[in-house]
Write a protein that holds these residues in place. Structure first.
Motif, PDB file in Angstrom:
ATOM      1  N   ALA A 135       0.839  -1.202   0.000  1.00 31.13           N
ATOM      2  CA  ALA A 135       0.000   0.000   0.000  1.00 31.13           C
ATOM      3  C   ALA A 135       0.868   1.245   0.000  1.00 31.13           C
ATOM      4  O   ALA A 135       2.012   1.234   0.466  1.00 31.13           O
ATOM      5  CB  ALA A 135      -0.915   0.022   1.223  1.00 31.13           C
ATOM      6  N   VAL A 136       0.303   2.315  -0.535  1.00 30.99           N
ATOM      7  CA  VAL A 136       0.861   3.656  -0.402  1.00 30.99           C
ATOM      8  C   VAL A 136      -0.173   4.499   0.319  1.00 30.99           C
ATOM      9  O   VAL A 136      -1.362   4.465  -0.009  1.00 30.99           O
ATOM     10  CB  VAL A 136       1.187   4.269  -1.783  1.00 30.99           C
ATOM     11  CG1 VAL A 136       1.474   5.761  -1.656  1.00 30.99           C
ATOM     12  CG2 VAL A 136       2.372   3.561  -2.412  1.00 30.99           C
ATOM     13  N   SER A 137       0.276   5.247   1.329  1.00 30.12           N
ATOM     14  CA  SER A 137      -0.621   6.081   2.129  1.00 30.12           C
ATOM     15  C   SER A 137      -0.228   7.547   1.982  1.00 30.12           C
ATOM     16  O   SER A 137       0.608   8.060   2.733  1.00 30.12           O
ATOM     17  CB  SER A 137      -0.571   5.664   3.606  1.00 30.12           C
ATOM     18  OG  SER A 137      -1.223   4.430   3.802  1.00 30.12           O
ATOM     19  N   PRO A 138      -0.835   8.248   1.014  1.00 23.49           N
ATOM     20  CA  PRO A 138      -0.498   9.666   0.848  1.00 23.49           C
ATOM     21  C   PRO A 138      -1.132  10.526   1.942  1.00 23.49           C
ATOM     22  O   PRO A 138      -2.191  10.192   2.491  1.00 23.49           O
ATOM     23  CB  PRO A 138      -1.104  10.024  -0.512  1.00 23.49           C
ATOM     24  CG  PRO A 138      -1.514   8.716  -1.132  1.00 23.49           C
ATOM     25  CD  PRO A 138      -1.770   7.795   0.009  1.00 23.49           C
ATOM     26  N   GLY A 139      -0.480  11.639   2.215  1.00 22.10           N
ATOM     27  CA  GLY A 139      -1.103  12.696   2.996  1.00 22.10           C
ATOM     28  C   GLY A 139      -1.685  13.718   2.042  1.00 22.10           C
ATOM     29  O   GLY A 139      -2.134  13.381   0.950  1.00 22.10           O
ATOM     30  N   ALA A 140      -1.690  14.971   2.440  1.00 25.71           N
ATOM     31  CA  ALA A 140      -2.173  16.031   1.549  1.00 25.71           C
ATOM     32  C   ALA A 140      -1.325  16.045   0.293  1.00 25.71           C
ATOM     33  O   ALA A 140      -0.104  16.140   0.345  1.00 25.71           O
ATOM     34  CB  ALA A 140      -2.104  17.380   2.249  1.00 25.71           C
ATOM     35  N   SER A 141      -1.986  15.920  -0.846  1.00 27.29           N
ATOM     36  CA  SER A 141      -1.260  15.814  -2.102  1.00 27.29           C
ATOM     37  C   SER A 141      -1.988  16.589  -3.186  1.00 27.29           C
ATOM     38  O   SER A 141      -3.028  17.216  -2.936  1.00 27.29           O
ATOM     39  CB  SER A 141      -1.094  14.347  -2.494  1.00 27.29           C
ATOM     40  OG  SER A 141      -2.357  13.722  -2.607  1.00 27.29           O
ATOM     41  N   GLU A 142      -1.443  16.517  -4.373  1.00 29.55           N
ATOM     42  CA  GLU A 142      -1.959  17.269  -5.516  1.00 29.55           C
ATOM     43  C   GLU A 142      -3.264  16.627  -5.996  1.00 29.55           C
ATOM     44  O   GLU A 142      -3.333  15.978  -7.029  1.00 29.55           O
ATOM     45  CB  GLU A 142      -0.913  17.255  -6.623  1.00 29.55           C
ATOM     46  CG  GLU A 142      -1.048  18.338  -7.661  1.00 29.55           C
ATOM     47  CD  GLU A 142       0.117  18.322  -8.625  1.00 29.55           C
ATOM     48  OE1 GLU A 142       0.042  19.059  -9.624  1.00 29.55           O
ATOM     49  OE2 GLU A 142       1.092  17.563  -8.406  1.00 29.55           O
ATOM     50  N   SER A 143      -4.307  16.814  -5.197  1.00 35.32           N
ATOM     51  CA  SER A 143      -5.602  16.189  -5.453  1.00 35.32           C
ATOM     52  C   SER A 143      -6.683  17.043  -4.829  1.00 35.32           C
ATOM     53  O   SER A 143      -6.459  17.720  -3.809  1.00 35.32           O
ATOM     54  CB  SER A 143      -5.631  14.778  -4.838  1.00 35.32           C
ATOM     55  OG  SER A 143      -6.937  14.271  -4.770  1.00 35.32           O
ATOM     56  N   SER A 144      -7.866  17.015  -5.414  1.00 35.08           N
ATOM     57  CA  SER A 144      -8.970  17.816  -4.873  1.00 35.08           C
ATOM     58  C   SER A 144      -9.359  17.359  -3.478  1.00 35.08           C
ATOM     59  O   SER A 144      -9.942  18.125  -2.708  1.00 35.08           O
ATOM     60  CB  SER A 144     -10.180  17.751  -5.806  1.00 35.08           C
ATOM     61  OG  SER A 144     -10.620  16.411  -5.969  1.00 35.08           O
ATOM     62  N   MET A 145      -9.065  16.113  -3.117  1.00 40.04           N
ATOM     63  CA  MET A 145      -9.414  15.609  -1.786  1.00 40.04           C
ATOM     64  C   MET A 145      -8.708  16.370  -0.672  1.00 40.04           C
ATOM     65  O   MET A 145      -9.187  16.379   0.461  1.00 40.04           O
ATOM     66  CB  MET A 145      -9.072  14.119  -1.666  1.00 40.04           C
ATOM     67  CG  MET A 145     -10.117  13.187  -2.225  1.00 40.04           C
ATOM     68  SD  MET A 145      -9.789  11.483  -1.710  1.00 40.04           S
ATOM     69  CE  MET A 145     -11.110  10.609  -2.557  1.00 40.04           C
ATOM     70  N   SER A 146      -7.570  16.990  -0.979  1.00 39.81           N
ATOM     71  CA  SER A 146      -6.816  17.685   0.063  1.00 39.81           C
ATOM     72  C   SER A 146      -7.249  19.142   0.239  1.00 39.81           C
ATOM     73  O   SER A 146      -6.696  19.856   1.081  1.00 39.81           O
ATOM     74  CB  SER A 146      -5.312  17.630  -0.240  1.00 39.81           C
ATOM     75  OG  SER A 146      -5.004  18.381  -1.403  1.00 39.81           O
ATOM     76  N   LEU A 147      -8.226  19.584  -0.541  1.00 36.25           N
ATOM     77  CA  LEU A 147      -8.734  20.951  -0.414  1.00 36.25           C
ATOM     78  C   LEU A 147      -9.867  20.993   0.616  1.00 36.25           C
ATOM     79  O   LEU A 147     -10.791  20.176   0.570  1.00 36.25           O
ATOM     80  CB  LEU A 147      -9.262  21.458  -1.758  1.00 36.25           C
ATOM     81  CG  LEU A 147      -8.224  21.711  -2.851  1.00 36.25           C
ATOM     82  CD1 LEU A 147      -8.907  21.924  -4.189  1.00 36.25           C
ATOM     83  CD2 LEU A 147      -7.349  22.902  -2.492  1.00 36.25           C
ATOM     84  N   SER A 153       2.400  21.160   7.538  1.00 39.05           N
ATOM     85  CA  SER A 153       3.271  20.049   7.148  1.00 39.05           C
ATOM     86  C   SER A 153       4.713  20.329   7.532  1.00 39.05           C
ATOM     87  O   SER A 153       5.226  21.417   7.260  1.00 39.05           O
ATOM     88  CB  SER A 153       3.190  19.833   5.632  1.00 39.05           C
ATOM     89  OG  SER A 153       4.211  18.941   5.199  1.00 39.05           O
ATOM     90  N   PRO A 154       5.407  19.372   8.150  1.00 38.27           N
ATOM     91  CA  PRO A 154       6.833  19.570   8.420  1.00 38.27           C
ATOM     92  C   PRO A 154       7.625  19.885   7.152  1.00 38.27           C
ATOM     93  O   PRO A 154       8.594  20.647   7.189  1.00 38.27           O
ATOM     94  CB  PRO A 154       7.257  18.224   9.023  1.00 38.27           C
ATOM     95  CG  PRO A 154       6.018  17.706   9.669  1.00 38.27           C
ATOM     96  CD  PRO A 154       4.900  18.119   8.745  1.00 38.27           C
ATOM     97  N   LEU A 155       7.201  19.310   6.013  1.00 37.93           N
ATOM     98  CA  LEU A 155       7.868  19.588   4.746  1.00 37.93           C
ATOM     99  C   LEU A 155       7.520  20.972   4.225  1.00 37.93           C
ATOM    100  O   LEU A 155       8.278  21.554   3.436  1.00 37.93           O
ATOM    101  CB  LEU A 155       7.470  18.520   3.711  1.00 37.93           C
ATOM    102  CG  LEU A 155       8.122  18.584   2.333  1.00 37.93           C
ATOM    103  CD1 LEU A 155       9.636  18.406   2.446  1.00 37.93           C
ATOM    104  CD2 LEU A 155       7.529  17.528   1.408  1.00 37.93           C
ATOM    105  N   GLY A 156       6.390  21.500   4.660  1.00 36.56           N
ATOM    106  CA  GLY A 156       5.982  22.840   4.254  1.00 36.56           C
ATOM    107  C   GLY A 156       5.195  22.914   2.966  1.00 36.56           C
ATOM    108  O   GLY A 156       4.930  24.007   2.461  1.00 36.56           O
ATOM    109  N   ARG A 157       4.787  21.755   2.441  1.00 36.00           N
ATOM    110  CA  ARG A 157       4.022  21.746   1.188  1.00 36.00           C
ATOM    111  C   ARG A 157       3.308  20.408   1.045  1.00 36.00           C
ATOM    112  O   ARG A 157       3.590  19.454   1.776  1.00 36.00           O
ATOM    113  CB  ARG A 157       4.940  21.956  -0.015  1.00 36.00           C
ATOM    114  CG  ARG A 157       5.999  20.869  -0.205  1.00 36.00           C
ATOM    115  CD  ARG A 157       6.727  21.022  -1.527  1.00 36.00           C
ATOM    116  NE  ARG A 157       7.789  20.047  -1.731  1.00 36.00           N
ATOM    117  CZ  ARG A 157       7.620  18.814  -2.193  1.00 36.00           C
ATOM    118  NH1 ARG A 157       6.383  18.363  -2.470  1.00 36.00           N
ATOM    119  NH2 ARG A 157       8.655  18.005  -2.367  1.00 36.00           N
ATOM    120  N   ILE A 158       2.402  20.347   0.063  1.00 34.66           N
ATOM    121  CA  ILE A 158       1.779  19.078  -0.269  1.00 34.66           C
ATOM    122  C   ILE A 158       2.770  18.203  -1.053  1.00 34.66           C
ATOM    123  O   ILE A 158       3.790  18.693  -1.534  1.00 34.66           O
ATOM    124  CB  ILE A 158       0.503  19.278  -1.114  1.00 34.66           C
ATOM    125  CG1 ILE A 158       0.831  19.981  -2.448  1.00 34.66           C
ATOM    126  CG2 ILE A 158      -0.559  20.033  -0.339  1.00 34.66           C
ATOM    127  CD1 ILE A 158      -0.324  20.003  -3.431  1.00 34.66           C
TER     128      ILE A 158
END
Length: 259
Positions: free
Chosen positions: A191-203, A220-225
């Protein structure tokens, strides 16, 4: 003077099935497989977005076909796998990405219809897909399956999304259990478990992409999606021969949010 040969595409001659491929991460994953030489079947409930994905792949020189299917219906999932095999002669890789998001209510007010929809599509849909895919793969030399879960669930919880988190935690657990059940059949499941990503689901409701970028600098610790291509790269790795000994993993791609 010698010239180094260009490496062959990782998935040349193979067929990949991607559900939920009409937009977002599913489309990005389908495009990535096609770019690496795979024949790709894109699946989803609505034909028009699937046709757009097929057209994008075609314009990039890839090969793809669209099959409309609702993963919550067993007969449609069986027909999807059968149609994939009929179109391209086999099924080597499957990415079970189809899913829905329902959120905004605490557990005490969670609408039963939302709960049922989350279970039907996010959990039962993955189970039905696994059953149909494994049935073909174990009878035809094996294969690789990647389920798309989420960092919300087994890895992280936030208020107001209990139903979604529960459904995705189930996907993570189902992935690991299925991996143990079927590795002896020659089928690798991860499995892959994305967090907030380049997808409408994260809006968030009413949020623009620019608003999201500002929010993620704080959240986000990374500071971006994560970009769609970053998530797709993780999927392709797990489906590739480079991950031949990776079985039952749940790879989190969320910029450290659940670390």
């Amino acid at each position: 003077m010698s010239h180094a040969l260009s490496p062959a595409p990782r998935f040349a001659g193979k067929t990949a099935l991607v559900t939920g491929a009409g937009s977002g991460l599913g489309r990005a994953i389908a495009l990535a497989f096609a770019a690496e030489g795979a024949n790709v079947v894109v699946a989803g409930r609505r034909p028009a977005p699937l046709d757009e994905t097929v057209a994008l792949i075609g314009r990039s020189g890839g090969t793809a076909a669209a099959i409309a299917a609702d993963v919550s219906h067993p007969e449609q999932v069986r027909d999807l796998v059968r149609g994939t095999v009929e179109r391209f002669g086999g099924l080597d890789i499957a990415v079970n990405n189809a899913g829905v998001f329902r959120g905004g209510a605490p557990v005490a007010e969670l609408p039963l219809a939302d709960w049922q929809s989350l279970l039907d599509i996010n959990v039962t849909g993955v189970l039905l897909a696994l059953q149909a895919e494994v049935a073909h793969m174990r009878a035809n030399g094996g294969g690789a399956i990647v389920n798309i879960s989420s960092n919300l669930g087994a890895h992280r919880r936030i208020p107001g999304v209990a139903g979604y988190a529960a459904s995705k935690a189930a996907v993570s657990a189902l992935t690991r259990a299925a991996a143990l059940d079927h590795i002896a059949d020659g089928v690798r499941i991860n499995a892959v478990s994305p967090g907030a990503s380049e997808s409408s689901m994260s809006l968030l409701p009413g949020e623009t992409e620019a608003d999201r970028a500002v929010r993620m600098k704080q959240d986000s610790p990374l500071g971006r999606i994560s970009s769609a291509s970053e998530v797709a790269a993780a999927v392709l790795y797990l489906a590739s021969d480079a991950a031949a000994s990776v079985v039952g993993t749940d790879l989190v791609i969320d910029g450290g949010s659940s670390a």
